[in-house]
Design an enzyme around this catalytic site. Structure first.
Site, PDB file in Angstrom:
ATOM      1  N   GLU A 150       4.152   4.570   5.454  1.00  0.00           N
ATOM      2  CA  GLU A 150       3.649   5.258   6.919  1.00  0.00           C
ATOM      3  C   GLU A 150       4.311   6.186   6.971  1.00  0.00           C
ATOM      4  O   GLU A 150       4.381   7.513   8.111  1.00  0.00           O
ATOM      5  CB  GLU A 150       4.433   3.575   7.745  1.00  0.00           C
ATOM      6  CG  GLU A 150       3.479   2.997   7.262  1.00  0.00           C
ATOM      7  CD  GLU A 150       4.222   1.387   8.123  1.00  0.00           C
ATOM      8  OE1 GLU A 150       5.232   0.924   7.927  1.00  0.00           O
ATOM      9  OE2 GLU A 150       3.845   1.219   9.316  1.00  0.00           O
ATOM     10  N   GLU A 205       2.044  -5.695   3.724  1.00  0.00           N
ATOM     11  CA  GLU A 205       3.291  -6.086   4.784  1.00  0.00           C
ATOM     12  C   GLU A 205       2.545  -7.465   4.906  1.00  0.00           C
ATOM     13  O   GLU A 205       3.402  -8.530   4.885  1.00  0.00           O
ATOM     14  CB  GLU A 205       3.049  -5.184   6.201  1.00  0.00           C
ATOM     15  CG  GLU A 205       4.331  -4.222   5.742  1.00  0.00           C
ATOM     16  CD  GLU A 205       3.237  -3.260   5.637  1.00  0.00           C
ATOM     17  OE1 GLU A 205       2.876  -2.720   5.091  1.00  0.00           O
ATOM     18  OE2 GLU A 205       4.370  -2.354   5.565  1.00  0.00           O
TER      19      GLU A 205
HETATM   20  C1  3H9 Z   1       7.783  -2.961   5.593  1.00  0.00           C
HETATM   21  O1  3H9 Z   1       7.816  -1.762   5.431  1.00  0.00           O
HETATM   22  C2  3H9 Z   1       7.704  -2.748   7.414  1.00  0.00           C
HETATM   23  C3  3H9 Z   1       7.271  -1.760   7.719  1.00  0.00           C
HETATM   24  O2  3H9 Z   1       6.003  -1.621   7.877  1.00  0.00           O
HETATM   25  C4  3H9 Z   1       8.079  -1.743   8.726  1.00  0.00           C
HETATM   26  C5  3H9 Z   1       9.688  -1.361   9.214  1.00  0.00           C
HETATM   27  C6  3H9 Z   1       9.387  -1.574  10.933  1.00  0.00           C
HETATM   28  N1  3H9 Z   1      13.176  -4.113   0.057  1.00  0.00           N
HETATM   29  O3  3H9 Z   1       8.984  -6.645  -7.599  1.00  0.00           O
HETATM   30  P1  3H9 Z   1      10.271  -5.616  -8.508  1.00  0.00           P
HETATM   31  C7  3H9 Z   1      13.323  -5.401  -4.222  1.00  0.00           C
HETATM   32  S1  3H9 Z   1       7.940  -4.242   4.841  1.00  0.00           S
HETATM   33  C8  3H9 Z   1      13.963  -4.615  -0.066  1.00  0.00           C
HETATM   34  O4  3H9 Z   1      10.861  -7.187  -9.211  1.00  0.00           O
HETATM   35  P2  3H9 Z   1       8.230  -4.028  -9.541  1.00  0.00           P
HETATM   36  C9  3H9 Z   1      13.477  -6.521  -4.737  1.00  0.00           C
HETATM   37  O5  3H9 Z   1      13.827  -7.963  -4.544  1.00  0.00           O
HETATM   38  C10 3H9 Z   1       8.057  -4.164   3.087  1.00  0.00           C
HETATM   39  N2  3H9 Z   1      14.017  -4.780  -1.609  1.00  0.00           N
HETATM   40  O6  3H9 Z   1      10.261  -5.062  -8.826  1.00  0.00           O
HETATM   41  C11 3H9 Z   1      13.742  -6.539  -6.640  1.00  0.00           C
HETATM   42  O7  3H9 Z   1      15.195  -6.849  -6.417  1.00  0.00           O
HETATM   43  P3  3H9 Z   1      16.254  -8.131  -7.919  1.00  0.00           P
HETATM   44  C12 3H9 Z   1       6.701  -3.416   3.144  1.00  0.00           C
HETATM   45  C13 3H9 Z   1      12.923  -4.896  -2.224  1.00  0.00           C
HETATM   46  O8  3H9 Z   1       8.674  -3.444 -10.393  1.00  0.00           O
HETATM   47  C14 3H9 Z   1      13.990  -5.048  -7.435  1.00  0.00           C
HETATM   48  O9  3H9 Z   1      13.220  -4.439  -5.883  1.00  0.00           O
HETATM   49  N3  3H9 Z   1       6.811  -3.734   0.972  1.00  0.00           N
HETATM   50  C15 3H9 Z   1      11.971  -4.255  -1.527  1.00  0.00           C
HETATM   51  O10 3H9 Z   1       7.939  -5.046 -10.117  1.00  0.00           O
HETATM   52  C16 3H9 Z   1      13.150  -5.001  -7.829  1.00  0.00           C
HETATM   53  O11 3H9 Z   1      11.142  -5.651  -7.385  1.00  0.00           O
HETATM   54  C17 3H9 Z   1       6.558  -4.290   0.274  1.00  0.00           C
HETATM   55  O12 3H9 Z   1       5.929  -5.510   0.607  1.00  0.00           O
HETATM   56  C18 3H9 Z   1      11.890  -4.275  -0.668  1.00  0.00           C
HETATM   57  N4  3H9 Z   1      11.400  -3.886   0.518  1.00  0.00           N
HETATM   58  O13 3H9 Z   1       7.790  -4.257  -8.296  1.00  0.00           O
HETATM   59  C19 3H9 Z   1       6.659  -4.008  -0.803  1.00  0.00           C
HETATM   60  N5  3H9 Z   1      10.416  -3.632  -2.684  1.00  0.00           N
HETATM   61  O14 3H9 Z   1      16.351  -6.752  -8.162  1.00  0.00           O
HETATM   62  C20 3H9 Z   1       7.337  -5.331  -1.874  1.00  0.00           C
HETATM   63  C21 3H9 Z   1      11.356  -4.854  -3.653  1.00  0.00           C
HETATM   64  O15 3H9 Z   1      17.771  -7.588  -7.247  1.00  0.00           O
HETATM   65  N6  3H9 Z   1       7.911  -5.235  -3.342  1.00  0.00           N
HETATM   66  N7  3H9 Z   1      12.437  -5.542  -3.594  1.00  0.00           N
HETATM   67  O16 3H9 Z   1      15.817  -8.944  -7.939  1.00  0.00           O
HETATM   68  C22 3H9 Z   1       6.693  -5.245  -4.173  1.00  0.00           C
HETATM   69  O17 3H9 Z   1       5.475  -5.081  -4.645  1.00  0.00           O
HETATM   70  C23 3H9 Z   1       7.714  -4.567  -5.822  1.00  0.00           C
HETATM   71  O18 3H9 Z   1       8.518  -5.387  -5.353  1.00  0.00           O
HETATM   72  C24 3H9 Z   1       7.465  -3.557  -6.358  1.00  0.00           C
HETATM   73  C25 3H9 Z   1       8.196  -3.157  -7.643  1.00  0.00           C
HETATM   74  C26 3H9 Z   1       5.536  -3.136  -6.279  1.00  0.00           C
HETATM   75  C27 3H9 Z   1       8.245  -2.222  -5.259  1.00  0.00           C
END
Ligand code: 3H9
Length: 694
Positions: A105, A125
């Site tokens: 975004e 999301e």
């Molecule tokens: C959003 O954006 C809302 C908006 O539209 C509006 C707002 C107003 N936040 O998965 P991994 C941490 S909602 C905080 O093992 P990978 C995760 O917990 C968001 N932490 O790595 C982990 O922590 P730890 C929309 C996050 O390389 C570490 O990063 N976004 C977030 O296999 C590594 O993660 C999503 O839904 C976050 N947003 O994959 C994306 N994302 O090491 C969700 C990750 O302490 N995330 N962490 O355990 C993913 O799909 C995967 O984490 C990603 C990396 C592909 C990014």
């Protein structure tokens, strides 16, 4: 500092630097706004590049801030995007690796986007029970077209950047030096006079937008049954199409605020973090060295052993499969091939891959065949004597440093470890049937299991795409120990007035994939019978309704005998309520002098789920599980607990432990109430007004 600011050849470079994935938490948002303002004020700067340090452009809003004051503290993501979009100097987003959610975004708010191939682009999301809340539902359809955007928003699935290259999202695909190319691009557009293009000003072109949106709604409605977010995503896109950008943005905001408060979103976020937290063991640091696993041995080519072997072959690891008899080995290999063939028929695997995977499995009849294996998993008969033979043999043939694992679901891993002279190398790896399909792996930590063995198995679990949860040694480990209490309640309720189909219907309506009686018929009622017989000897004080034993005495073992709690027709797995069983149940109550009463669906659900919760609390007290979310992950991935409720422990938090404890005390006063002494952990947390996960 979560954001770095530098200048390069007249271009301001704002680098998001908030590991692990540049989540757009408060300080990152603040840093971006300050960076844009600084660049605006600097006459030597002609344009701005926003880039991500480390392994992502940005993974989106910081999910850990949700429902905390930080999430709404200005500058919010809306403000950030407004500042970026409103900048008179053009802003270029330089994207690599991951641009998801709020990250995408933010990029859509920039005037231009340059990306490397291979970056995952997504608005995920919906998978967290929310929708893109910072303009994603409005800008993405304007950037890539309505159809692609709706698909991405409703599924949450990532699309590779190169696939979107021609779709109007990226102004340039970079090769190699992303920042260098983005800076060059910024110099070019910085030299042009404004105003610079904004995605919000583009039109949504579609020959029949209304028809396509309705089509999507029809497709999504049945699939989204218990999840409000997917339909809200469509509503927000629809509003933008019909009412224009600003009103669409307002509709999106309204939906976002409502969704973020829902129990479904809380549950999905809990599962997201729970999955990642499960791989972290409190006293095993992430720096613990791991052992190399290049070849695996599996003992036993039955359903379980075969399924386990498939996991490793699927991950490209060679497996040696040991059996004692040639026919058993042949049968096991034939079943594995049949499973792969069925995947080929469904189009999930190519014929070539099938052969590749089969070629990774080497059959053997001799223990010597396992001497090169780095990990050996036994999946033989569940009897301590049999395990003793296997493990003493393994102790002789396995190479030094090999991990020796047992797939036992009930036996004491410490006793099994003691059959070897290397108990530190022994661990439990409890796969769930069918092992090639089920996500859950309980990793059972023996008293002497070494830390590097645990770290290795947890890492390997990721490689074979399992959700691994560590359990201490106890009867049934986390999952089966809890399910026993759930099943006891199910049987008591039959005795008190319910019938099998009513119990199953109530808990399936709550969201379980399968009620206790359909589940027992599938697993085989003789298995539970064997466990109960053991219990009667080991724990004679533990009260059990004997109605299930009566059923087993008539040979109704479930689907495999064509009759169990339900009747089955040949070649059909559908469960038909059985008149014989219902009469047997009623007769049993009479024999026990119990006046049958009507049991409400609410009582059925409470007694089944709170039985899990109470045992889960004991498991936490005893340190068998290290955190409540581990228990939830076991139930979400191994026992069909409804995802949108987040697992038994989160569900108890949602109900409120005060209410859970009150219900337990109520049931304690009923007949069969001695199962209902609230665990100390429940009482303490309820008194403190806290939950398992707070
Ligand atoms: C959003 O954006 C809302 C908006 O539209 C509006 C707002 C107003 N936040 O998965 P991994 C941490 S909602 C905080 O093992 P990978 C995760 O917990 C968001 N932490 O790595 C982990 O922590 P730890 C929309 C996050 O390389 C570490 O990063 N976004 C977030 O296999 C590594 O993660 C999503 O839904 C976050 N947003 O994959 C994306 N994302 O090491 C969700 C990750 O302490 N995330 N962490 O355990 C993913 O799909 C995967 O984490 C990603 C990396 C592909 C990014």
């Amino acid at each position: 500092m979560a954001v770095d600011y530098t200048t390069r050849n007249g271009i301001a470079v704002i680098t998001l630097n908030n590991p692990p994935v540049n989540g757009l938490g408060f300080s990152t948002r603040l840093g971006i706004v300050e960076g844009v303002e600084r660049a605006q004020a600097d006459a030597s700067v002609s344009a701005i590049v926003i880039v991500g340090a480390g392994k992502a452009f940005s993974g989106g809003a910081d999910i850990t801030e949700f429902n905390t004051p930080k999430a709404t503290q200005e500058p919010t993501l809306h403000t950030v995007i407004k500042v970026v979009e409103g900048s008179t100097k053009p802003v270029v987003a330089a994207i690599h690796s991951v641009a998801m959610g709020g990250g995408l975004e933010l990029a859509l708010g920039a005037h231009y986007r340059v990306a490397l191939a291979g970056a995952q682009i997504a608005l995920p999301e919906v998978k967290l029970g929310i929708l893109p809340g910072a303009g994603g539902t409005q800008r993405l359809p304007r950037a890539v077209g309505l159809e692609t955007a709706l698909n991405m928003i409703v599924s949450g699935a990532p699309v590779m950047s190169e696939k979107l290259a021609g779709a109007g999202l990226f102004d340039q695909m970079a090769e190699g030096d992303l920042l260098g190319e983005a800076v060059k691009f910024a110099q070019k557009v910085g030299a042009q006079s404004g105003p610079h293009p904004k995605v919000r000003d583009r039109k949504i072109e579609h020959p029949n937008a209304e028809g396509f949106i309705q089509f999507t709604r029809n497709m999504v409605t049945p699939m989204a049954k218990n999840f409000p977010a997917p339909l809200k995503c469509i509503d927000a896109v629809d509003a933008g199409v019909k009412l224009g950008f600003d009103k669409g943005l307002a509709a999106e905001r309204e939906c976002f605020v409502a969704l973020v408060q829902t129990p479904e979103s809380r549950a999905l976020r809990h599962a997201f973090f729970g999955e990642r937290a499960a791989s972290k063991i409190p006293d095993v640091p992430s720096t613990t060295p791991v052992r190399k696993i290049e070849r695996v041995g599996v003992i036993g080519a039955g359903t379980m052993g075969g399924g386990i072997a498939m996991n490793f072959a699927n991950a490209g690891l060679p497996v040696t499969l040991l059996e004692t008899k040639q026919e058993a080995l042949d049968r096991g290999l034939a079943t594995i091939r049949k499973n792969y063939e069925s995947a080929v028929k469904k189009g999930r695997l190519t014929a070539e891959k099938l052969e590749e995977r089969m070629a990774l499995i080497t059959p053997t009849l001799a223990y010597e065949g396992l001497k090169d294996a780095d990990l050996i998993i036994e999946a033989v008969f569940e009897e301590l004597g049999v395990k003793e033979q296997v493990f003493s043999k393994l102790d002789q043939v396995a190479k030094r440093g090999a991990i020796l694992a047992s797939n036992t679901s009930t036996l004491d891993v410490d006793k099994i470890a003691a059959f070897t002279k290397r108990p530190e190398d022994v661990v439990g790896m409890h796969f769930f049937s069918p092992a090639n399909v089920m996500k859950l792996l309980e990793v059972v930590r023996g008293a002497k299991t070494s830390k590097d063995v645990l770290a290795t198995v947890m890492q390997l679990a990721k490689k074979i795409k399992k959700t691994a949860v560590v359990s201490g040694v106890c009867d049934g480990f986390i999952g089966n120990r809890m399910i026993e209490q759930y099943l006891r309640q199910a049987l008591f309720m039959l005795e008190e007035g319910a019938l099998p189909a009513q119990v199953d219907r109530a808990i399936e309506k709550f969201g379980f994939a399968m009620g206790p009686f359909r589940m027992s018929d599938l697993a085989g009622n003789d298995i539970g019978w064997a466990i109960r017989k053991r219990r009667y000897l080991e724990k004679p004080d533990l009260k059990y309704s004997k109605i299930a034993d009566r059923l087993c005495e008539t040979g109704r073992f479930g689907q495999k005998t064509g009759a169990g709690w339900y009747d089955y027709k040949a070649g059909d797995r559908a469960a038909h309520p059985s008149k014989i069983v219902d009469e047997m149940v009623v007769a049993y109550s009479k024999e026990r002098d119990v006046t049958r009463r009507k049991i409400s669906d609410d009582e059925i659900v409470e007694r089944l789920v709170f039985a899990l919760v109470n045992e889960g609390a004991l498991i936490l007290e005893e340190g068998i599980a290290s955190k409540a979310s581990d228990i939830d992950m076991v139930y979400l991935t191994g026992y069909g607990f409804p995802l949108y409720r987040g697992g038994p422990m989160l569900y108890a938090d949602t109900v409120g432990l005060y209410n859970v404890e009150r219900a337990m005390r109520k049931y304690a006063a009923q007949p069969n109430g001695d199962a209902w002494k609230p665990a100390a952990r429940v009482t303490e947390l309820a008194a403190a007004g806290r939950g398992f996960n707070s």
